[in-house]
Design an enzyme around this catalytic site. Sequence first.
Site, short mmCIF file in Angstrom:
data_model
loop_
_atom_site.label_atom_id
_atom_site.label_comp_id
_atom_site.label_asym_id
_atom_site.label_seq_id
_atom_site.Cartn_x
_atom_site.Cartn_y
_atom_site.Cartn_z
NE ARG A 132 -4.80 -10.16 -1.65
CZ ARG A 132 -3.76 -9.54 -2.20
NH1 ARG A 132 -3.61 -9.54 -3.52
NH2 ARG A 132 -2.87 -8.91 -1.46
N GLY A 192 5.68 -10.40 -8.65
CA GLY A 192 6.14 -10.30 -7.27
C GLY A 192 5.15 -10.90 -6.28
CB SER A 223 6.73 -5.79 -0.01
OG SER A 223 5.64 -6.44 -0.62
CD GLN A 235 3.86 -8.19 -3.46
OE1 GLN A 235 4.90 -8.82 -3.64
NE2 GLN A 235 3.33 -7.39 -4.38
CB SER A 268 1.08 -1.77 0.12
OG SER A 268 1.91 -1.15 -0.80
CG ASP A 296 0.10 -1.59 -7.75
OD1 ASP A 296 1.28 -1.33 -7.46
OD2 ASP A 296 -0.41 -2.71 -7.61
CG ASN A 338 6.21 0.19 -1.29
OD1 ASN A 338 5.63 1.04 -1.96
ND2 ASN A 338 5.65 -0.97 -0.96
NE ARG A 393 6.14 0.07 -10.79
CZ ARG A 393 5.12 -0.74 -10.55
NH1 ARG A 393 4.34 -0.53 -9.52
NH2 ARG A 393 4.86 -1.75 -11.37
CE LYS A 424 5.16 -7.91 -12.95
NZ LYS A 424 4.25 -7.69 -11.83
O1 LIG Z 1 -0.57 -7.99 -2.51
C1 LIG Z 1 -0.65 -7.64 -3.70
O2 LIG Z 1 -1.34 -8.28 -4.53
C2 LIG Z 1 0.09 -6.45 -4.14
C3 LIG Z 1 0.64 -5.59 -3.22
C4 LIG Z 1 1.36 -4.34 -3.58
O3 LIG Z 1 2.75 -4.53 -3.38
P1 LIG Z 1 3.56 -3.97 -2.10
O4 LIG Z 1 2.92 -4.50 -0.87
O5 LIG Z 1 4.94 -4.52 -2.31
O6 LIG Z 1 3.52 -2.47 -2.16
C5 LIG Z 1 1.12 -3.97 -5.04
O7 LIG Z 1 2.04 -3.02 -5.46
C6 LIG Z 1 1.19 -5.18 -5.95
O8 LIG Z 1 0.91 -4.82 -7.29
C7 LIG Z 1 0.18 -6.22 -5.58
C1 LIG Z 2 4.15 -4.06 -8.27
C2 LIG Z 2 3.28 -4.76 -8.99
O1 LIG Z 2 3.16 -6.12 -8.96
P1 LIG Z 2 4.00 -7.25 -8.21
O2 LIG Z 2 4.57 -6.67 -6.96
O3 LIG Z 2 2.99 -8.32 -7.92
O4 LIG Z 2 5.05 -7.71 -9.17
C3 LIG Z 2 2.31 -4.06 -9.87
O5 LIG Z 2 1.39 -4.73 -10.38
O6 LIG Z 2 2.43 -2.87 -10.10
#
Ligand SMILES: O=C(O)C1=C[C@@H](OP(=O)(O)O)[C@@H](O)[C@H](O)C1
Ligand SMILES: C=C(OP(=O)(O)O)C(=O)O
Length: 429
Positions: A26, A91, A164, A166, A192, A309, A332, A340, A410
């Site tokens: 971020r 991701g 998600s 995200q 999340s 996580d 999720n 997972r 990672k």
């Molecule tokens: O916004 C982020 O930085 C993240 C959000 C989470 O994902 P989800 O929103 O898909 O659960 C988390 O699992 C990932 O490692 C990082």
């Molecule tokens: C799910 C994860 O990361 P990302 O979604 O950013 O790939 C993680 O760090 O466990």
Amino acid sequence: MDMIVTPTPRLQGTIGALSSKNYTTRYLLVAALAEGTSTIHFPAHSEDSDAMRRCIQDLGATLVEDDQKAVITGFGSHPSDVKELNVGNAGAVLRFLMGIAALCPDVTFVNTYPDSLGKRPHDDLITALGQIGVEVEHENGRLPITIRGGQAKGGSIKVSGAVSSQYLSSLLFLTPMLKEDSEITVIDDLKSKVVIGQTLEVLEQAGIVIHASEDYMHFRIPGNQVYQAKTYTVQGDYPGSAAILAAASVTESDVTVERLPVKSKQGERAVVDVLQMMEVPLTHENDIVHIRGNGKLKAVEFDGDAATDAVLAMVAAAVFAEGTSRFYNVENLRYKECDRITDYLNELRKAGARVEEKQAEIIVHGRPEGVEGGVEINAHYDHRVIMALTIVGLRSKAPLRIKDAHHVAKSYPHFFDHMKTLGAKLEWV
Ligand SMILES: O=C(O)C1=C[C@@H](OP(=O)(O)O)[C@@H](O)[C@H](O)C1
Ligand SMILES: C=C(OP(=O)(O)O)C(=O)O
């Protein structure tokens, strides 16, 4: 490369927590979106954070870095006309940059991890971007993805948060820079949710104004905003440290992890409370967690969505608890680096754990006597599976061989070094 994890009854020592992955991605992003020069102290170094470093530079940011800090001069709301971006297996980096790509004429995100990120869905974000005039070409919602932006003005957006958070974060980073005001409504559900708190915290630090409803399901975002160049400090990472803390909990231990703020918006901070509920002897004061493990744990029930996580590490601890543990509201987890739930539980079963799955739940029948081990583990390209199986290997009767354990990089390239510092018997082969 594979890692042999040999049973290790005792862990001892002190380590500094790695830097937070979620804050690093971020801060790198908001620094790149700023007009001017920002400084980030203690940014994380891992494949995912390096993916963000690489992409913001491709988009026109300059980055100068030493051991302690990254100094970034941003491109503001005018990224370079880059044709291709490679986010590796990250991701969050992909989703955040899919939003920012709406400012570019034509950019393709390539598919370099077809068996991991290449399988993950992005449909809900693609649909949301379409609502503000961003054209997206994709393979059934998956990589490779081409974004033809340049036309996005802002407006009313509905985005699903059922898979998600995200996708929502991505829109929250993008919309303040658009010409018109935006309104985002989250539909279906928001998984999340706590992570959105981290996004809003960072946006506020970068001088961006967002009006958020208390439940994070509705947002009003004034347009034409400018990200400000600032100085940021990255806190320690709870998701990665959760694996170290769980390892200390399943062994006889005297382990200290520094740099874990007692007050933090990271949901995975809950790992400390969960281990306490499991009756692991620990203290958490002055940002230091100290575990004096005796190998005895009690079963626990936990809403895993609050600490997404850290769930795999907590499940690994529960493998050795007395009684049956239940981690619910975790569907999720199926849409991450691997499934997972199904993939992870298959590996745990191979090692001798007694586990069951439901669509949104992991159930663990604890085996305080230990598990058999003596098998090969498929890492499924998943750093958190690798860390969790390392915990299990410490208390197996025979060594575990974790295939392709280098994918731990990672998020936590020094994980095995840290575990060795604590005395874990590990060998790369
Ligand atoms: O916004 C982020 O930085 C993240 C959000 C989470 O994902 P989800 O929103 O898909 O659960 C988390 O699992 C990932 O490692 C990082
Ligand atoms: C799910 C994860 O990361 P990302 O979604 O950013 O790939 C993680 O760090 O466990």
